[in-house]
Design an enzyme around this catalytic site. Structure first.
Site, short mmCIF file in Angstrom:
data_model
loop_
_atom_site.label_atom_id
_atom_site.label_comp_id
_atom_site.label_asym_id
_atom_site.label_seq_id
_atom_site.Cartn_x
_atom_site.Cartn_y
_atom_site.Cartn_z
N TYR A 1 15.78 -6.94 13.59
CA TYR A 1 15.48 -6.70 12.17
C TYR A 1 16.54 -7.34 11.28
O TYR A 1 16.22 -8.03 10.30
CB TYR A 1 15.41 -5.20 11.92
N THR B 1 0.81 -1.22 0.00
CA THR B 1 0.00 0.00 0.00
C THR B 1 0.84 1.27 0.00
O THR B 1 0.32 2.36 -0.27
CB THR B 1 -0.94 0.02 1.22
N GLY C 1 5.33 2.88 0.09
CA GLY C 1 6.77 2.62 0.12
C GLY C 1 7.28 1.75 -1.00
O GLY C 1 6.83 1.83 -2.15
N GLY D 1 6.95 -1.47 -1.50
CA GLY D 1 5.95 -2.38 -2.05
C GLY D 1 5.06 -1.71 -3.06
O GLY D 1 4.74 -2.29 -4.11
#
Length: 264
Positions: A154, A16, A18, A20
């Site tokens: 991360y 939705t 960034g 992506g």
């Protein structure tokens, strides 16, 4: 080189905004029909509305599903049973203190950043193998190679994605299905962009200055001396999803601006 993906269906998880979102647009511009995924109805609806206005001839479908859970992954699979292209982009990151973190924080991040892609690959790849063509891309990070001390959890998830990607490439070798990982570096995406904007406001400087300070202190090995754009990352992903990339599989493709000081 003209990349043509007409007739191919692509799923881009976490698309939705960034990186992506840029990948979804790039695949759509190459002719693919694209499934947009996000956790919130409003964000998915907004992305669909904007993309359909931008590319009215492309078939976009929206699926609201939280892929950090088995139930959300099952919901995606139920609504979109097959795909030719799978881009495992869903994920998040945030600075933290290793010694203050709870086990649950590690497990939650692993579920989203790693298991979402594992579950999607497990569902969609057998069909690709059966049809003799498919493209799977995991969006990892330079943090999977150079683990950041401020986000060890991360970095761990991004290293795990590299392992899963390479292992799957080995598993389906010779099938016509390729599996690769793309490693962005510091990128002006939604997550890092918001972090830099907040930092800039706190320090009373511009976002560009905040980004330069971040690179100087946190990623001094950068060779382009700026953040990459989401479109630059998307360009690599679109190539990895193309017919022309048929000789590239099991690879870790860097779009890190030269941050990682290594040749291979």
């Amino acid at each position: 080189m003209k990349i043509e993906l007409k007739g191919r269906k692509a799923i881009v998880t976490g698309s939705t905004a960034g990186i992506g979102r840029a990948i979804a647009e790039g695949l759509a511009r190459a002719g693919a029909s694209v499934v947009i995924n996000g956790r919130g109805e409003e964000r998915v609806a907004t992305a669909l509305r904007e993309l359909r206005a931008l590319l009215p001839d492309v078939d976009f479908v929206g699926v609201v599903a939280d892929l950090s859970t088995p139930e959300g992954s099952a919901a995606l699979a139920a609504q979109v049973n097959e795909a030719d292209i799978l881009v495992n982009n869903a994920g998040t990151a945030h600075p933290n203190g290793f010694f203050e973190q709870e086990d649950s924080e590690w497990l939650d991040l692993f579920q989203l950043n790693v298991m979402s892609g594992v579950r999607a690959a497990r569902h969609y790849m057998p069909g690709m193998v059966k049809r003799g063509w498919g493209r799977v891309v995991f969006i990892s990070s330079e943090s999977g190679v150079a683990i950041p001390k401020e986000m060890i959890d991360y970095g761990m998830t991004k290293t795990a994605q590299l392992a899963v990607s390479r292992g799957l490439a080995e598993l389906v070798g010779g099938s016509g299905v390729t599996v690769n990982a793309v490693l962005p570096g510091p990128t002006r995406s939604e997550i890092l962009g918001n972090w830099m904007r907040s930092t800039a406001e706190e320090q009373g400087i511009s976002q560009e200055e905040a980004e330069r300070n971040f690179l100087k202190t946190m990623r001094p090995t950068t060779l382009i001396n700026r953040f990459t754009t989401t479109e630059e990352v998307a360009n690599m992903v679109v190539y990895a999803c193309s017919e022309q990339s048929s000789g590239t599989t099991g690879a870790a493709l860097r779009v890190d601006g030269g941050v990682i000081r290594a040749i291979p």
